[in-house]
Design an enzyme around this catalytic site. Sequence first.
Site, PDB file in Angstrom:
ATOM      1  N   LYS A 196       0.857  -1.184   0.000  1.00  0.00           N
ATOM      2  CA  LYS A 196       0.000   0.000   0.000  1.00  0.00           C
ATOM      3  C   LYS A 196       0.893   1.233   0.000  1.00  0.00           C
ATOM      4  O   LYS A 196       1.676   1.443   0.921  1.00  0.00           O
ATOM      5  CB  LYS A 196      -0.903   0.002   1.232  1.00  0.00           C
ATOM      6  CG  LYS A 196      -1.734   1.258   1.331  1.00  0.00           C
ATOM      7  CD  LYS A 196      -2.735   1.214   2.465  1.00  0.00           C
ATOM      8  CE  LYS A 196      -3.476   2.542   2.542  1.00  0.00           C
ATOM      9  NZ  LYS A 196      -4.442   2.565   3.644  1.00  0.00           N
ATOM     10  N   LYS A 249      -2.359  -1.602  -3.759  1.00  0.00           N
ATOM     11  CA  LYS A 249      -3.169  -0.392  -3.762  1.00  0.00           C
ATOM     12  C   LYS A 249      -2.286   0.825  -3.916  1.00  0.00           C
ATOM     13  O   LYS A 249      -1.281   0.890  -3.215  1.00  0.00           O
ATOM     14  CB  LYS A 249      -3.939  -0.342  -2.441  1.00  0.00           C
ATOM     15  CG  LYS A 249      -4.683   0.910  -2.185  1.00  0.00           C
ATOM     16  CD  LYS A 249      -5.378   0.823  -0.865  1.00  0.00           C
ATOM     17  CE  LYS A 249      -6.018   2.182  -0.622  1.00  0.00           C
ATOM     18  NZ  LYS A 249      -6.209   2.438   0.757  1.00  0.00           N
TER      19      LYS A 249
HETATM   20  C1  PBG Z   1      -7.368   3.710   5.486  1.00  0.00           C
HETATM   21  C2  PBG Z   1      -7.624   3.569   4.025  1.00  0.00           C
HETATM   22  C3  PBG Z   1      -7.413   4.509   3.011  1.00  0.00           C
HETATM   23  C4  PBG Z   1      -7.922   3.936   1.848  1.00  0.00           C
HETATM   24  C5  PBG Z   1      -8.392   2.674   2.184  1.00  0.00           C
HETATM   25  N1  PBG Z   1      -8.180   2.463   3.522  1.00  0.00           N
HETATM   26  C6  PBG Z   1      -6.861   5.873   3.060  1.00  0.00           C
HETATM   27  C7  PBG Z   1      -5.450   6.095   3.373  1.00  0.00           C
HETATM   28  O1  PBG Z   1      -4.666   5.180   3.570  1.00  0.00           O
HETATM   29  O2  PBG Z   1      -5.079   7.267   3.465  1.00  0.00           O
HETATM   30  C8  PBG Z   1      -7.975   4.593   0.493  1.00  0.00           C
HETATM   31  C9  PBG Z   1      -9.118   4.169  -0.367  1.00  0.00           C
HETATM   32  C10 PBG Z   1      -9.394   5.049  -1.530  1.00  0.00           C
HETATM   33  O3  PBG Z   1      -8.709   6.062  -1.792  1.00  0.00           O
HETATM   34  O4  PBG Z   1     -10.340   4.724  -2.243  1.00  0.00           O
HETATM   35  N2  PBG Z   1      -6.050   3.646   5.876  1.00  0.00           N
END
Ligand code: PBG
Length: 328
Positions: A196, A249
């Site tokens: 991520k 992601k």
């Molecule tokens: C929580 C989380 C996020 C997303 C999914 N879980 C935001 C982040 O990490 O700042 C992003 C999902 C999206 O942008 O659609 N940590």
Amino acid sequence: MSFPVHRPRRLRIDSRLRGMIRDVSLFAKNLIYPLFVVDGLVEPHEISAMPGQNHWPLARIHEPVADAMNKGVVAFLLFGVPASKDECGSQAYDENSIVCKALRHIRQHCPQAYLITDVCLCAYTDHGHCGLVKADGVVDNDSSIDLIARMALAHAQAGADMVAPSDMMDGRIAAIRTLLDSHNFGDLPIMSYSAKYASAFYGPFREAAGSAPGKGDRSGYQMDYRFARDAMPEFELDLEEGADILMIKPGLAYLDMVKLARDSFSCPIAVYQVSGEYSMIKAAAEKGWVNERAVVLESLCAMRRAGADLILSYFAPQVAEWLKEEQA
Ligand code: PBG
């Protein structure tokens, strides 16, 4: 072999033949639909940065689930927006958290829905970070993972079918696995947000989940997109610690990582087409600059071609509908 003996176009001229030889598929059952449930909300309202996506009140959170299920979507990812936040995100791991209440509510109305929960503190802490912040401003890994594991357990006890930790703390998969196992949830799978990245593509989500960090950013725990070799140890550690599914992601800009995971491991691979990807397509389509349907299907097929088994997408119900039309 070269031209004129070899003519690749021979396989492209007849649409029946093109249909016969395709090796990339996309089905509604590959899709997971993310939803936002907001504590204290009365009426659904549209998230302005994500046209077509709503904040949902608890009493009506089953509506988008039932609607998507009618279209063929089976699985959902739940995000909660709590009524109050504090330093240690205590609403996140409360057995009556908004997500726990939503799990019980949806289960009553849509018993067949496959319910996955996002496990992370950022929407629940007043500072907006994904873990506990120490006096020096650094996010404290080891005290955070205890809370993150408690959050996963609360979701399991409220009826989640799977948990998906997105916090990027080290060791959180092991912490969650151990706590779940010791409470009789040994069969509950973990989908790890494994690679991520600290990404600007999450922009619209910060409005959706109200989770922007007040101070600083997430580069102290989310991955640097300029450090490619960092993905492999994240995958390996998560699998060793007990992850069942690896997620990458964001999506489209990170298909090399999807391919890397696909070629290296036999477990299911998931990819998240994040909020920024969604909103960019929506905005361009609204302007008439791209064909929404064509661009979405092409993007999701590219994710499948790179090796993703599962795709998390805000377009999920719409795509399921389009896929039905194509079969008809
Ligand atoms: C929580 C989380 C996020 C997303 C999914 N879980 C935001 C982040 O990490 O700042 C992003 C999902 C999206 O942008 O659609 N940590």
